[in-house]
Design a protein around this motif. Sequence first.
Motif, mmCIF file in Angstrom:
data_model
loop_
_atom_site.group_PDB
_atom_site.id
_atom_site.type_symbol
_atom_site.label_atom_id
_atom_site.label_comp_id
_atom_site.label_asym_id
_atom_site.label_seq_id
_atom_site.Cartn_x
_atom_site.Cartn_y
_atom_site.Cartn_z
ATOM 1 N N GLN A 113 47.083 9.565 0.150
ATOM 2 C CA GLN A 113 46.414 8.406 0.335
ATOM 3 C C GLN A 113 45.339 8.366 -0.822
ATOM 4 O O GLN A 113 44.658 7.457 -1.249
ATOM 5 C CB GLN A 113 45.536 8.394 1.631
ATOM 6 N N ASN A 114 45.439 9.285 -1.886
ATOM 7 C CA ASN A 114 44.595 9.515 -2.771
ATOM 8 C C ASN A 114 45.326 9.136 -4.188
ATOM 9 O O ASN A 114 46.440 9.911 -4.488
ATOM 10 C CB ASN A 114 43.801 10.954 -2.928
ATOM 11 N N PRO A 115 44.925 8.088 -4.845
ATOM 12 C CA PRO A 115 45.845 7.785 -6.045
ATOM 13 C C PRO A 115 45.612 8.673 -7.231
ATOM 14 O O PRO A 115 46.546 8.854 -7.867
ATOM 15 C CB PRO A 115 45.235 6.296 -6.267
ATOM 16 N N ASN A 127 49.965 2.365 2.173
ATOM 17 C CA ASN A 127 50.845 1.179 2.065
ATOM 18 C C ASN A 127 51.218 0.917 3.525
ATOM 19 O O ASN A 127 51.530 1.989 4.157
ATOM 20 C CB ASN A 127 52.301 1.531 1.329
ATOM 21 N N THR A 128 51.311 -0.338 3.949
ATOM 22 C CA THR A 128 51.582 -0.641 5.420
ATOM 23 C C THR A 128 53.233 -0.798 5.725
ATOM 24 O O THR A 128 53.492 -0.710 6.874
ATOM 25 C CB THR A 128 50.934 -1.825 5.850
ATOM 26 N N GLN A 131 59.740 3.575 2.934
ATOM 27 C CA GLN A 131 59.427 3.776 1.633
ATOM 28 C C GLN A 131 60.320 5.212 0.925
ATOM 29 O O GLN A 131 60.620 5.028 -0.232
ATOM 30 C CB GLN A 131 58.022 4.216 1.536
ATOM 31 N N ILE A 132 60.756 6.099 1.935
ATOM 32 C CA ILE A 132 61.606 7.090 1.223
ATOM 33 C C ILE A 132 62.675 6.435 1.071
ATOM 34 O O ILE A 132 63.626 7.037 0.156
ATOM 35 C CB ILE A 132 61.740 8.015 2.715
ATOM 36 N N ASP A 155 47.732 1.129 8.240
ATOM 37 C CA ASP A 155 46.650 0.486 8.718
ATOM 38 C C ASP A 155 45.562 1.644 9.441
ATOM 39 O O ASP A 155 44.495 1.173 9.680
ATOM 40 C CB ASP A 155 46.903 -0.715 10.138
ATOM 41 N N GLU A 156 46.227 2.784 9.576
ATOM 42 C CA GLU A 156 45.347 3.902 10.224
ATOM 43 C C GLU A 156 45.238 4.788 9.157
ATOM 44 O O GLU A 156 44.639 5.933 9.349
ATOM 45 C CB GLU A 156 46.478 4.402 11.563
#
Length: 398
Positions: free
Chosen positions: A219-221, A239-240, A246-247, A272-273
């Motif tokens: 989650q860390n860009p 990303n939701t 995504q994979i 969202d979590e």
Amino acid sequence: MSGNKSVVYHGTRDLRVETVPYPKLEHDGRKLEHAVILKVVSTNICGSDQHIYRGRFVVPQGHVLGHEITGEVVEKGSDVEMIDIGDLVSVPFNVACGRCRNCKEARSDVCENDLVNPDADLGAFGFDLKGWSGGQAEYVLVPYADYMLMKFRDKAQAMEKIRDLTLISDILPTGFHGCVSAGVKPGSHVYIAGAGPVGRCAAAGARLLGAACVIVGDQNPERLKLLSDAGFETIDLRNTAPLRDQIEQILGSPEVDCGVDAVGFEAHGLGDEADTELPHGALNSLFDVVRAGGAIGVPGIYVGSDPDPVDADAGAGRLRLDWGKMWTKSIRLMTGMAPVTNYNRHLTEAILWDRMPYLSKALSIEVITLDQAPDGYAKFDQGSPSKFVIDPHGLLAS
């Protein structure tokens, strides 16, 4: 010598640089002729240290922290035969005797000698595991030196690459162990949960093992950018879109051959979590995306007691796992600390022979002084992409 400047724990997010007694060749009232005292050349702040810093892993107040240690031998006991004064050595973070059944079976991660730790079959510097003092200090005691220490043959050559070789004491072997446990091999597709220093080392280890595609989720860009710039595939877990989707955008398939959990019990959810702590989050996401018949290595830490849990089950180390899904897919799971002595020599050679030129770029090593260590902890806690390396004597700076 009269003192030993060290990073001392005084409570949650309360670290102080203080002078403690200079170490002796003894521990818990026993003389240790198999031990050495090191002048610490480099010692790193690890994600495991952050569990302590945030109050999620208990150590006593007044304890010296740190388990990633490289140093020069300045004193040795009479039983030390293979290590000499002046040697530059890497210290595995596992305190292990080399004499018990597990150590003899190459499982130094679960040393069963009660003199290492009478309460559990494991030992480590800087944790509350039989009181072995940590290495974020000017000097440190290391027991069982002939077994524990890995000597660098060419001291000058090692110092030229010390910023990479300082990783050999823990996070590089730990990340590599996660990949070995997951069966990463040439041509593998690998998903790594977590882009902290261990996750980034796991990515580096997967590439060294010949993986065709290495995907890291976080989650860390800023951490993800380090990996992207070093040529790895990345996924932003805020990303939701479902992780499988995504994979699939990367691989053309929603599943990978192997997975590595480099997060542990302070994991969060996806989409969202993403802001919600879910101790089972990293493992369940791996159960979802690793193919049937695949494997997962779990070097991320899980504990049996969490002083600040999200719920009662998590406080006792009980997780809400999709065990049925994992069982049905016949996924192999390997947990626990890395037996560093199994990997450190080979990884050292890989660094010295320039087989991992991407390592420094992916880790973003930042050298700091001992006095700056509390600030380094705070920055790490706030999500800094840097791997903080403490230089107690100014040897790296020079």
